[in-house]
Design an enzyme around this catalytic site. Structure first.
Site, PDB file in Angstrom:
ATOM      1  N   LYS A  63       0.836  -1.193   0.000  1.00 54.11           N
ATOM      2  CA  LYS A  63       0.000   0.000   0.000  1.00 54.11           C
ATOM      3  C   LYS A  63       0.877   1.251   0.000  1.00 54.11           C
ATOM      4  O   LYS A  63       1.747   1.420   0.858  1.00 54.11           O
ATOM      5  CB  LYS A  63      -0.908   0.012   1.228  1.00 54.11           C
ATOM      6  CG  LYS A  63      -1.998  -1.046   1.197  1.00 54.11           C
ATOM      7  CD  LYS A  63      -3.058  -0.735   0.155  1.00 54.11           C
ATOM      8  CE  LYS A  63      -4.245  -1.674   0.272  1.00 54.11           C
ATOM      9  NZ  LYS A  63      -5.313  -1.338  -0.704  1.00 54.11           N
TER      10      LYS A  63
ATOM     11  N   LYS B 254     -13.695  -6.931  -7.814  1.00 56.95           N
ATOM     12  CA  LYS B 254     -14.095  -7.170  -6.432  1.00 56.95           C
ATOM     13  C   LYS B 254     -15.609  -7.346  -6.420  1.00 56.95           C
ATOM     14  O   LYS B 254     -16.338  -6.532  -6.998  1.00 56.95           O
ATOM     15  CB  LYS B 254     -13.700  -5.990  -5.534  1.00 56.95           C
ATOM     16  CG  LYS B 254     -12.193  -5.800  -5.390  1.00 56.95           C
ATOM     17  CD  LYS B 254     -11.890  -4.579  -4.525  1.00 56.95           C
ATOM     18  CE  LYS B 254     -10.391  -4.366  -4.362  1.00 56.95           C
ATOM     19  NZ  LYS B 254     -10.084  -3.108  -3.623  1.00 56.95           N
TER      20      LYS B 254
END
Length: 327
Positions: free
Chosen positions: A150, A246
């Site tokens: 991240k 997703k």
């Protein structure tokens, strides 16, 4: 026999603080829909996401609004027209898949016309932090074959280099969560290329990603926030090399299957991703794992504890769900 719907909000503590460019969290808040009929119960889990204007209360209300239709026998096809893509539809859709599989005595993958899922290697996510902290986290996770890093700061090059030094053998995925800008895009792409990064997720804001068509993408770039369902595909041309599917964005497995097929027809690689949730949220997505270049279904690995029964994880390898969990 009429169907019955129940909806519950669950809170699952995380093992560690989870930080991305937008902020930090210490727990996963999920919404579970259960649909029962003829002595069988199907379950679906979703994760409301503020980035898409969702709240837990709003998602619960959206599911409850479909109670009359669900209890009157709503099917997955009609659901697509009644509820927009998003977390609420995902929970209902996955519960209907699970119920259908249990009533039919057949696995969901077979009902969907998909190949039987097999064990797969998932990415493991490293939270955003100072370079030293990320280097330490990378060292602890260096045995894992695939790490998702991240990012989304003005000094991401130093973080990329630090992670690579301390996890020299792992494949790296970079996820900037819309945190880069057009003026630092090329430099960050070079830093990723120098570190041998496999894929970069959503470097620019979804509303301002046109620069991706103007720069040499020396590392493949994957759409996340810029891609929800099939309606999003047309605007990706020339900007992205892959998409992150997703279920919470697509609005369930039904749309995710159709989205995967259409994206592959457009020569886009697939990444199968997740929000931070339990094994119940990951299970339906595993049906698409065999089609994906990258799998990122590590949500349960970030929790202090998972639901029982859950998915079987050994290191970074995850096995398909048993029927007692889903499908």
């Amino acid at each position: 026999m009429a169907a019955h719907l129940s909806v519950a909000v669950e809170r699952w503590p995380l093992a560690n603080v989870f930080t991305i460019a937008r902020g930090s969290k210490t727990e996963a808040v999920v919404v579970v829909a259960e649909i029962s009929r003829d002595g069988r119960t199907g379950r679906g889990e979703c994760v409301p996401y503020a980035r898409y204007g969702e709240t837990v209360e709003g998602v619960v209300a959206a599911i409850e609004a479909q109670r009359p239709a669900i209890e009157a026998g709503l099917d997955r096809s009609a659901l697509q027209d009644l509820v927009p893509a998003g977390a609420a539809r995902n929970a209902i859709d996955c519960a209907l898949w699970d119920l259908e599989a249990k009533l039919a005595g057949q696995p969901a993958w077979r009902l969907a016309g998909l190949a039987e899922p097999a064990a797969a290697v998932t990415a493991y996510t490293l939270s955003l932090g100072e370079p030293e902290a990320m280097a330490e986290a990378a060292a602890k996770a260096a045995h894992r074959p695939l790490l998702k890093v991240k990012l989304g700061t003005p000094d991401d090059a130093s973080r990329i280099a630090a992670v690579r030094r301390h996890a020299p053998q792992s494949q790296l995925i970079i996820d900037a969560n819309e945190g880069w800008r057009a003026d630092n895009l090329a430099a960050n792409l070079r830093a990723c290329a120098e570190a041998g990064v496999t894929l970069i997720e959503q470097p620019l804001p979804a509303s301002d990603d046109a620069a991706l068509a103007e720069v040499e993408r020396i590392v493949p770039v994957c759409a996340d926030e810029s891609l929800h369902d099939r309606a999003s595909l047309a605007k990706l041309a020339g900007r992205y090399d892959a998409i992150n599917i997703k279920l919470d964005k697509a609005g369930g497995l039904t749309e995710a299957i159709a989205l995967a097929r259409q994206a592959q027809a457009l020569k886009l690689d697939l990444m199968i991703g997740c929000m931070v949730g339990t094994s119940l949220a990951m299970a339906p997505a595993l049906l698409l794992a065999g089609q994906a270049r990258v799998i990122d279904l590590d949500g349960p690995l970030l929790l202090a504890r998972d639901r029982e029964p859950g998915l079987r994880y050994e290191g970074s390898t995850v096995w398909p769900p048993e029927p007692s969990l889903w499908g």
